[in-house]
Design a protein around this motif. Structure first.
Motif, PDB file in Angstrom:
ATOM      1  N   GLU A   1      42.159   2.808  36.802  1.00 30.26           N
ATOM      2  CA  GLU A   1      43.333   3.217  38.049  1.00 30.26           C
ATOM      3  C   GLU A   1      44.990   3.493  36.934  1.00 30.26           C
ATOM      4  N   MET A   2      45.532   5.114  37.526  1.00 30.20           N
ATOM      5  CA  MET A   2      46.436   5.196  36.662  1.00 30.20           C
ATOM      6  C   MET A   2      47.558   5.307  38.048  1.00 30.20           C
ATOM      7  N   THR A   3      48.956   4.934  37.670  1.00 33.82           N
ATOM      8  CA  THR A   3      50.424   4.604  38.047  1.00 33.82           C
ATOM      9  C   THR A   3      51.095   5.356  37.472  1.00 33.82           C
ATOM     10  N   ARG A   4      51.259   6.007  38.537  1.00 30.32           N
ATOM     11  CA  ARG A   4      53.059   6.861  38.309  1.00 30.32           C
ATOM     12  C   ARG A   4      54.079   6.851  38.251  1.00 30.32           C
TER      13      ARG A   4
ATOM     14  N   PHE B   1      52.089  18.454  35.802  1.00 29.76           N
ATOM     15  CA  PHE B   1      51.038  18.952  35.815  1.00 29.76           C
ATOM     16  C   PHE B   1      50.198  18.607  35.120  1.00 29.76           C
ATOM     17  N   ALA B   2      50.542  18.927  34.121  1.00 26.00           N
ATOM     18  CA  ALA B   2      49.823  19.009  32.895  1.00 26.00           C
ATOM     19  C   ALA B   2      49.298  18.431  31.950  1.00 26.00           C
ATOM     20  N   ILE B   3      50.423  17.587  31.916  1.00 25.28           N
ATOM     21  CA  ILE B   3      49.827  15.518  31.792  1.00 25.28           C
ATOM     22  C   ILE B   3      48.322  15.165  32.610  1.00 25.28           C
ATOM     23  N   ASP B   4      48.554  15.453  33.483  1.00 20.77           N
ATOM     24  CA  ASP B   4      47.658  14.918  34.634  1.00 20.77           C
ATOM     25  C   ASP B   4      46.296  15.754  34.861  1.00 20.77           C
ATOM     26  N   LYS B   5      46.605  16.743  34.025  1.00 21.20           N
ATOM     27  CA  LYS B   5      44.835  17.838  33.791  1.00 21.20           C
ATOM     28  C   LYS B   5      44.753  17.453  32.348  1.00 21.20           C
ATOM     29  N   MET B   6      45.402  16.606  31.261  1.00 23.75           N
ATOM     30  CA  MET B   6      44.605  16.228  30.796  1.00 23.75           C
ATOM     31  C   MET B   6      44.271  14.635  30.582  1.00 23.75           C
ATOM     32  N   LEU B   7      45.085  14.309  31.603  1.00 21.73           N
ATOM     33  CA  LEU B   7      44.816  12.921  31.271  1.00 21.73           C
ATOM     34  C   LEU B   7      43.119  12.642  32.286  1.00 21.73           C
ATOM     35  N   ARG B   8      43.143  13.793  32.643  1.00 24.41           N
ATOM     36  CA  ARG B   8      42.162  13.909  34.051  1.00 24.41           C
ATOM     37  C   ARG B   8      40.293  14.387  33.147  1.00 24.41           C
ATOM     38  N   GLU B   9      40.807  15.033  32.370  1.00 20.69           N
ATOM     39  CA  GLU B   9      39.949  15.667  30.904  1.00 20.69           C
ATOM     40  C   GLU B   9      39.349  14.527  30.152  1.00 20.69           C
TER      41      GLU B   9
END
Length: 263
Positions: A182-185, A168-176
């Motif tokens: 496109e993102m693949t996880r 969740f923390a990594i996603d938050k950084m990347l969204r900003e």
């Protein structure tokens, strides 16, 4: 990242990747990354690996077909990487938070298990995105995993130096940081470190690509301009991935005859 300038830690890293658990973790990391970047063009494409350590992953990217460059903050790590790859790659001494490269100097950038060891992981991601014109692939050990919950049982002293991050923390950084693309996880290594061995059951469990965050190692592929090649899925699975992994497996087996990965 200052811990990697200590000679004892460098030796510990070497011992870890040559151990049964460490070897499987490295091969699983390769499998995850190959899965994430399977659609990226490679020939003639410039790839920067941030936090290249001793060059084992850099060698994988070379076999994948990229023109590779490695960067690390440890002169000791870079010496080993240079010995491993010779003229097949360029290497630079530097910090992930302040990359000594121009904007869009590389097509792709890899940030492998670096975010856990820096004071400002968001700055590392921002720098990777700055110097990559097409895409970035990131791997990070997950705070949501069994590996984290049972970390005190890990044979690797590197664990105690990690700054554990949640997906969740990594996603938050990347969204900003990422405005488009496109993102693949995905993730890998479902079991705790005690299961990172090549028994039939443990090997199968830990080599499966899992939903994001479930495995010990999570990976995110960011395509800044949606640059993936239109390759049919069957070709990606049956040709591209095994070719890269088999080349790396051969080289790892030559250095570590005790490895039994995928046998």
């Amino acid at each position: 990242m200052t811990i990697w300038t200590n000679e004892n830690i460098v030796e510990e890293y070497r011992q870890w990747v040559e151990s049964t658990a460490g070897s499987l973790a490295l091969q699983s990391k390769m499998r995850l990354i190959v899965d994430l970047i399977s659609g990226w063009p490679r020939r003639g494409r410039r790839f920067l690996e941030v936090g290249c350590a001793t060059g084992l992953m850099t060698e994988m990217f070379y076999h994948a077909g990229f023109d590779v460059t490695g960067l690390d903050c440890s002169p000791l790590m870079l010496t080993e990487a240079q010995e491993l790859l010779g003229r097949r790659a360029e290497f630079f001494l530097g910090r992930a938070e302040h990359l000594p490269f121009d904007d869009n100097q590389f097509d792709y950038v890899g940030v492998g298990s670096v975010l856990e060891f820096v004071d400002d992981p968001e700055a590392v991601l921002a720098e990777a995105l700055r110097v990559a014109s097409c895409g970035v692939v990131v791997t990070v050990y997950s705070k949501w995993s069994l590996y984290y919950l049972l970390r005190n049982r890990s044979p690797s002293g590197c664990v105690e130096h990690r700054r554990w991050l949640s997906p969740f923390a990594i996603d938050k950084m990347l969204r900003e940081l990422v405005d488009m693309g496109e993102m693949t996880r995905r993730s890998i290594l479902l079991g705790p470190v005690s299961t990172w061995k090549e028994t039939p059951v443990c090997g199968w469990i830990n080599s499966r690509i899992m939903p994001y965050g479930l495995g010990a190692l999570s990976g995110i592929c960011i395509d800044k301009n949606d640059t993936k090649m239109p390759i049919p899925l069957k070709i990606k699975k049956s040709r591209a991935k095994p070719a890269i992994l088999n080349a790396c497996r051969t080289n790892l087996a030559a250095r570590n005859p005790t490895s039994t990965f995928d046998k």
